[in-house]
Design a protein around this motif. Structure first.
Motif, PDB file in Angstrom:
ATOM      1  N   PHE A 238      12.561  -8.193 -18.728  1.00  0.00           N
ATOM      2  CA  PHE A 238      13.922  -7.810 -18.667  1.00  0.00           C
ATOM      3  C   PHE A 238      13.996  -6.496 -19.686  1.00  0.00           C
ATOM      4  O   PHE A 238      15.116  -6.033 -19.858  1.00  0.00           O
ATOM      5  N   ILE A 239      13.066  -6.386 -20.363  1.00  0.00           N
ATOM      6  CA  ILE A 239      13.109  -5.335 -21.573  1.00  0.00           C
ATOM      7  C   ILE A 239      13.586  -3.932 -21.035  1.00  0.00           C
ATOM      8  O   ILE A 239      14.319  -3.381 -21.575  1.00  0.00           O
ATOM      9  N   ASP A 240      12.784  -3.650 -19.971  1.00  0.00           N
ATOM     10  CA  ASP A 240      13.007  -2.139 -19.312  1.00  0.00           C
ATOM     11  C   ASP A 240      14.485  -1.869 -19.186  1.00  0.00           C
ATOM     12  O   ASP A 240      14.864  -0.901 -19.578  1.00  0.00           O
ATOM     13  N   GLY A 241      14.960  -2.964 -18.411  1.00  0.00           N
ATOM     14  CA  GLY A 241      16.245  -2.823 -18.061  1.00  0.00           C
ATOM     15  C   GLY A 241      17.411  -2.788 -19.246  1.00  0.00           C
ATOM     16  O   GLY A 241      18.312  -2.181 -19.216  1.00  0.00           O
ATOM     17  N   ALA A 242      16.880  -3.736 -20.134  1.00  0.00           N
ATOM     18  CA  ALA A 242      17.728  -3.748 -21.163  1.00  0.00           C
ATOM     19  C   ALA A 242      18.093  -2.224 -21.992  1.00  0.00           C
ATOM     20  O   ALA A 242      19.239  -2.310 -22.454  1.00  0.00           O
ATOM     21  N   VAL A 243      16.934  -1.852 -22.381  1.00  0.00           N
ATOM     22  CA  VAL A 243      16.974  -0.843 -23.336  1.00  0.00           C
ATOM     23  C   VAL A 243      17.599   0.470 -22.800  1.00  0.00           C
ATOM     24  O   VAL A 243      18.118   1.230 -23.252  1.00  0.00           O
ATOM     25  N   GLN A 244      17.798   0.456 -21.197  1.00  0.00           N
ATOM     26  CA  GLN A 244      18.490   1.573 -20.662  1.00  0.00           C
ATOM     27  C   GLN A 244      20.092   1.139 -20.659  1.00  0.00           C
ATOM     28  O   GLN A 244      20.894   2.195 -20.403  1.00  0.00           O
ATOM     29  N   CYS A 245      20.394   0.111 -20.326  1.00  0.00           N
ATOM     30  CA  CYS A 245      21.890  -0.148 -20.285  1.00  0.00           C
ATOM     31  C   CYS A 245      22.656  -0.477 -21.423  1.00  0.00           C
ATOM     32  O   CYS A 245      23.815  -0.846 -21.361  1.00  0.00           O
ATOM     33  N   VAL A 246      22.072  -0.234 -22.694  1.00  0.00           N
ATOM     34  CA  VAL A 246      22.860  -0.363 -23.705  1.00  0.00           C
ATOM     35  C   VAL A 246      23.156   0.990 -24.310  1.00  0.00           C
ATOM     36  O   VAL A 246      22.586   1.676 -24.202  1.00  0.00           O
ATOM     37  N   ASN A 247      24.481   1.011 -24.795  1.00  0.00           N
ATOM     38  CA  ASN A 247      25.043   2.058 -25.374  1.00  0.00           C
ATOM     39  C   ASN A 247      24.286   2.556 -26.581  1.00  0.00           C
ATOM     40  O   ASN A 247      23.725   1.899 -27.106  1.00  0.00           O
ATOM     41  N   ASP A 248      24.649   3.789 -26.883  1.00  0.00           N
ATOM     42  CA  ASP A 248      24.046   4.390 -28.126  1.00  0.00           C
ATOM     43  C   ASP A 248      24.645   3.732 -29.161  1.00  0.00           C
ATOM     44  O   ASP A 248      25.840   3.560 -29.280  1.00  0.00           O
ATOM     45  N   GLY A 249      23.957   3.266 -30.356  1.00  0.00           N
ATOM     46  CA  GLY A 249      24.499   2.348 -31.348  1.00  0.00           C
ATOM     47  C   GLY A 249      24.598   0.907 -31.065  1.00  0.00           C
ATOM     48  O   GLY A 249      24.854   0.024 -31.709  1.00  0.00           O
ATOM     49  N   GLY A 250      24.245   0.655 -29.659  1.00  0.00           N
ATOM     50  CA  GLY A 250      24.465  -0.857 -29.273  1.00  0.00           C
ATOM     51  C   GLY A 250      23.459  -1.622 -29.799  1.00  0.00           C
ATOM     52  O   GLY A 250      22.534  -1.159 -30.435  1.00  0.00           O
ATOM     53  N   LEU A 251      23.716  -2.839 -29.518  1.00  0.00           N
ATOM     54  CA  LEU A 251      22.723  -3.960 -29.949  1.00  0.00           C
ATOM     55  C   LEU A 251      22.073  -4.683 -28.831  1.00  0.00           C
ATOM     56  O   LEU A 251      22.795  -5.170 -27.841  1.00  0.00           O
ATOM     57  N   LEU A 252      20.648  -4.938 -29.066  1.00  0.00           N
ATOM     58  CA  LEU A 252      20.106  -5.676 -28.048  1.00  0.00           C
ATOM     59  C   LEU A 252      19.419  -6.947 -28.811  1.00  0.00           C
ATOM     60  O   LEU A 252      18.706  -6.748 -29.760  1.00  0.00           O
ATOM     61  N   CYS A 253      19.663  -8.126 -28.288  1.00  0.00           N
ATOM     62  CA  CYS A 253      19.302  -9.293 -28.796  1.00  0.00           C
ATOM     63  C   CYS A 253      18.232  -9.841 -27.940  1.00  0.00           C
ATOM     64  O   CYS A 253      18.246 -10.289 -27.001  1.00  0.00           O
ATOM     65  N   VAL A 254      17.051 -10.320 -28.605  1.00  0.00           N
ATOM     66  CA  VAL A 254      15.928 -10.892 -27.755  1.00  0.00           C
ATOM     67  C   VAL A 254      15.411 -12.003 -28.433  1.00  0.00           C
ATOM     68  O   VAL A 254      14.904 -12.211 -29.643  1.00  0.00           O
ATOM     69  N   THR A 255      15.103 -13.019 -27.493  1.00  0.00           N
ATOM     70  CA  THR A 255      14.371 -14.144 -27.562  1.00  0.00           C
ATOM     71  C   THR A 255      13.189 -14.317 -26.895  1.00  0.00           C
ATOM     72  O   THR A 255      13.236 -14.098 -25.668  1.00  0.00           O
ATOM     73  N   CYS A 256      12.031 -14.844 -27.392  1.00  0.00           N
ATOM     74  CA  CYS A 256      10.835 -15.108 -26.912  1.00  0.00           C
ATOM     75  C   CYS A 256      10.308 -16.297 -27.244  1.00  0.00           C
ATOM     76  O   CYS A 256      10.144 -16.519 -28.237  1.00  0.00           O
ATOM     77  N   THR A 257      10.013 -17.182 -26.077  1.00  0.00           N
ATOM     78  CA  THR A 257       9.587 -18.515 -26.664  1.00  0.00           C
ATOM     79  C   THR A 257       8.239 -18.878 -26.080  1.00  0.00           C
ATOM     80  O   THR A 257       7.603 -19.925 -26.327  1.00  0.00           O
ATOM     81  N   ASP A 258       7.385 -17.694 -25.892  1.00  0.00           N
ATOM     82  CA  ASP A 258       6.083 -18.035 -25.399  1.00  0.00           C
ATOM     83  C   ASP A 258       5.019 -17.734 -26.569  1.00  0.00           C
ATOM     84  O   ASP A 258       4.118 -16.886 -26.596  1.00  0.00           O
TER      85      ASP A 258
END
Length: 580
Positions: A238-258
Motif C-alpha cells: 500500500f505504500i506506493d499509493g499512499a505516498v502519492q495521495c497525501v498532500n504536501d506537508g501531509g501525514l503518513l501513518c504506517v503500521t507493520c506487524t510482520d
C-alpha cells in the motif's frame, strides 16, 4: 478512558458484544466479521494524539501564511489607493483653471479606506481529510472523527463486505453516519470529490480495494491530508499509493506487524521483496526494522519527487509504528542517498560498520556567500572481510534509512498535549514514558545492552549507569533507546564501547580457564584497551526518563496477548449459513 455513562444507555443486539474505547463504542459480532485487537489501544491512543498535534501545527502554518498573504494584499491595496489618488489629482490639475480651487472630490480616500475596512477577512481553521485504507471494524476512524477537532471527514475503507457492514453499524451507533438514508455508501470516485455535503456524515464508508482508492486520490485536487495504513501484516503493497495521495506537508501513518520478516534473517528474501533491504540478526534488530520501513517510504516517495520527514518512529511490542510527513522538493530528494546506508554486521560481537550510499558536500562561493550542494559517491567498504574487533565474519544488511528517527520538536508538542489531556487516553501513562525516552534518544544508529556485551566478554555485567558514565567521561554522548529495556545509544564506535568493558574486566577479572580457546571472549580480551575507562558517576548518566517513574515498556496487558487472529474472509461462513 471508557465512557461508562454513554455505554450503559446503548442497547446491544443479540449475538454482539459492546466494546468501548474512550468515548467510542463498537459492536463486535460473535461471527468475527472484522478484525479488532484490544491490545492495540496504545497504538490508537498514540495515533489520535500525534494526528491531533500535527493538525494543530499544520493549522498554525497555514494561518501564518494566510496572515502574510493578507499583509501583502493590504500593502498592494494601499499602494493602489495612493496611485489612484495621485492619478486623480494629476487629472484635476490638468483640467482646472488658473485660480485653483479645492477641486479634490470629498471623501475619496476615506471611502476607499472604508471599503478596505469592510473587506477584512477572518481566518477559518484548516479542516483536513483523513483516509484509513484498512478500517476493519471502523473503531480507529470513529475515534479520529470524535476526538480530533480539525477533522473534516474520515474515509473508512475496507475490501471485505462483512467489514464494511460492521463499520456501517458502528458508525451509526456513534452518530457519525449520514443524516439521510441512501447516502451512507459511496463509490471511490464519488468520495474523491471532497464535497462538503452534510448528509454524508463525518465517517464516510467505502468498500473497495485500498490501492485503487488511493490511486484515485493521487491528483492534486483529490489528495487527502492524512493516510493511515494499519494492515494485518505488512504495509508494503500500500505504500506506493499512499505516498502519492497525501498532500504536501501531509501525514503518513504506517503500521507493520510482520516483525518475523523485518527483525530477523530467517526470511531475509521475503524482507528484500517487501522492503527492498536485508534485515539484521542482532540485538538492535527492532531499530533496523524501523530503518528498513523508512527506507521503503523514502524510495517510494523519491520516485515522485517527494521526500519524507520522520516525526515519530517507534518499535512497540510486536509491531512498528511510523508517523512521517511527506513533502515535495527535488533538491531534498537528491539528499536521500546520503541518508541511506548499508551496514556490515559482525556475526560474533554484533559490531556494525556503516557504508553510506552517497554524500552531500557544501561548497560556499567566496564572492556571493551562496552555498551550493554537490552530490558525490561514497568510498568503501569501511572494513576488511573480517570484523576488526573479534575476527568473525560480517554479513551485509540494508540498504536502510540512516537519518534521524524522530523530530524532537514534534515529540515535545505531543508530550505537552498529553500533559493537558491525560484523562482522554487510556494508555496515557505508557505514552508519556515512551515519548519521553524517544525525545531523549540520540539520532544515531544503533543501540546496545551492557548485559549482551558482558556476555560476549564472559564477565560480570556492569551497572547501566557505570557504562553510561564511562562513555560520557570519555567525551561521548549517551541516551536510552525506546526499543529495548536496559539499552543505550551512543555516538562512540563499538571499539570504544569494547574498551570500556576491557577496563571493567581489569577490575572484575574473568576466569580464563573457563573460557574456550576458540571463544569470542578470548578474541575480544586479546586486545588491550586504548584508554583506561573512568567509571566515576557522571551527572548526565541519569536522564529525565530515568528520574521519573515511567512505564517505558509494555507490561503484559492480558494472558496470551499478541497480534491476534486474522478475521476470516467470510466465504466459509456464508457457505455454512447456506447449508443450514
Amino acid at each position: 478512558m471508557s465512557d461508562s455513562a454513554g455505554s450503559s444507555s446503548l442497547t446491544v443486539p443479540e449475538g454482539f458484544t459492546l466494546h468501548t474505547e474512550n468515548t467510542s463504542h463498537i459492536l463486535i459480532s460473535s461471527k468475527e466479521e472484522a478484525f479488532l485487537n484490544p491490545v492495540q489501544e496504545f497504538n490508537r491512543d498514540l495515533s489520535v494524539a500525534c494526528i491531533r498535534v500535527w493538525s494543530e501545527e499544520l493549522n498554525r502554518e497555514k494561518e501564518a501564511k494566510w496572515k502574510q498573504a493578507q499583509e501583502r494584499r493590504a500593502k498592494r491595496e494601499a499602494e493602489g489607493e495612493v496611485k489612484m489618488v495621485q492619478q486623480k489629482k494629476a487629472k484635476t490639475e490638468s483640467t482646472a483653471p488658473s485660480n485653483d480651487l479645492d477641486d479634490e472630490l470629498p471623501g475619496d480616500v476615506s471611502t476607499t479606506g472604508g471599503t478596505s475596512e469592510g473587506n477584512k477577512r477572518e481566518y477559518r481553521p484548516h479542516k483536513f481529510v483523513l483516509l484509513e485504507a484498512l478500517s476493519a471494524t471502523g473503531l480507529r476512524s470513529i475515534r479520529y472523527a470524535k476526538e480530533i477537532p480539525l477533522v473534516r471527514f474520515v474515509i473508512a475503507n475496507d475490501l471485505s463486505a462483512s467489514a464494511t457492514a460492521a463499520m456501517k453499524r458502528n458508525v451509526e451507533l456513534n452518530g457519525l453516519g449520514p443524516s439521510s438514508p441512501g447516502a451512507d455508501s459511496v463509490s471511490s470516485s464519488t468520495v474523491s470529490e471532497h464535497q462538503a455535503l452534510p448528509d454524508r456524515g463525518k465517517v464516510r464508508i467505502n468498500e473497495g480495494d485500498a490501492c485503487a482508492l488511493m490511486y484515485n486520490h493521487r491528483t492534486e485536487k483529490t489528495r487527502v491530508d492524512v493516510v493511515d495504513l494499519d494492515p494485518y501484516g505488512t504495509a508494503a503493497p500500500f505504500i506506493d499509493g499512499a505516498v502519492q495521495c497525501v498532500n504536501d506537508g501531509g501525514l503518513l501513518c504506517v503500521t507493520c506487524t510482520d516483525l518475523s520478516v523485518l527483525a530477523t534473517t530467517n526470511y531475509h528474501e521475503k524482507c528484500f521483496s517487501n522492503y527492498g533491504g536485508i534485515p539484521v540478526k542482532a540485538e538492535y534488530c527492532h531499530e533496523a526494522a524501523l530503518r528498513l520501513v523508512l527506507n521503503t517510504l523514502s524510495t517510494s516517495a523519491g520516485r515522485y519527487g517527494r521526500y519524507i520527514e520522520p516525526l515519530l518512529c517507534l518499535s512497540i511490542d510486536f509491531y512498528v509504528r511510523l508517523f512521517v510527513r511527506i513533502h515535495s522538493a527535488p533538491i531534498e530528494v537528491k539528499k536521500t542517498a546520503s541518508k541511506t546506508a548499508m551496514y556490515f554486521v559482525c556475526q560474533g560481537c554484533q559490531a556494525f560498520y556503516e557504508q553510506p550510499l552517497g554524500r552531500t558536500v557544501e561548497k560556499v562561493q567566496e564572492r556571493s556567500g551562496n552555498v551550493n550542494l554537490l552530490f558525490k559517491t561514497q568510498a568503501g567498504p569501511p572494513v576488511p572481510q573480517k570484523c576488526t574487533e573479534c575476527g568473525s565474519a560480517l554479513h551485509v544488511a540494508g540498504p536502510m534509512w540512516s537519518g534521524s528517527l524522530h523530530n524532537n520538536g514534534f515529540i515535545s508538542k505531543v508530550l505537552e498535549h498529553l500533559g493537558s489531556n491525560q484523562d482522554r487516553y487510556g494508555t496515557a501513562v505508557r505514552m508519556k514514558g515512551m515519548l519521553t525516552v524517544a525525545s531523549e534518544e540520540l539520532h544515531v544508529p544503533f543501540y546496545f545492552t551492557p548485559s549482551r556485551i558482558a556476555g560476549f566478554f564472559h564477565s560480570v555485567c556492569p551497572p547501566l549507569d557505570d557504562v553510561a558514565s564511562a562513555l560520557l567521561n570519555a567525551g561521548h554522548t549517551v541516551s536510552r533507546s525506546h526499543a529495548l529495556p536496559g539499552s543505550l545509544k551512543t555516538d562512540a564506535t563499538r571499539q570504544d564501547v569494547h574498551d570500556v568493558f576491557r577496563s571493567w574486566v581489569k577490575k572484575h577479572p574473568v576466569r580464563m580457564d573457563k573460557v574456550s580457546e576458540t571463544s569470542l571472549a578470548r578474541q575480544l580480551l586479546a586486545k588491550e584497551a586504548r584508554t583506561e575507562a573512568n567509571f566515576t558517576r557522571h551527572p548526565r548518566s541519569v536522564t529525565q526518563a530515568s528520574k521519573v517513574k515511567l512505564v517505558r515498556y509494555q507490561q503484559n496487558p492480558a494472558p496470551n496477548w499478541g497480534p491476534g487472529t486474522k478475521a476470516g474472509s467470510g466465504t466459509k461462513r456464508k457457505r455454512e449459513e447456506e447449508n443450514q
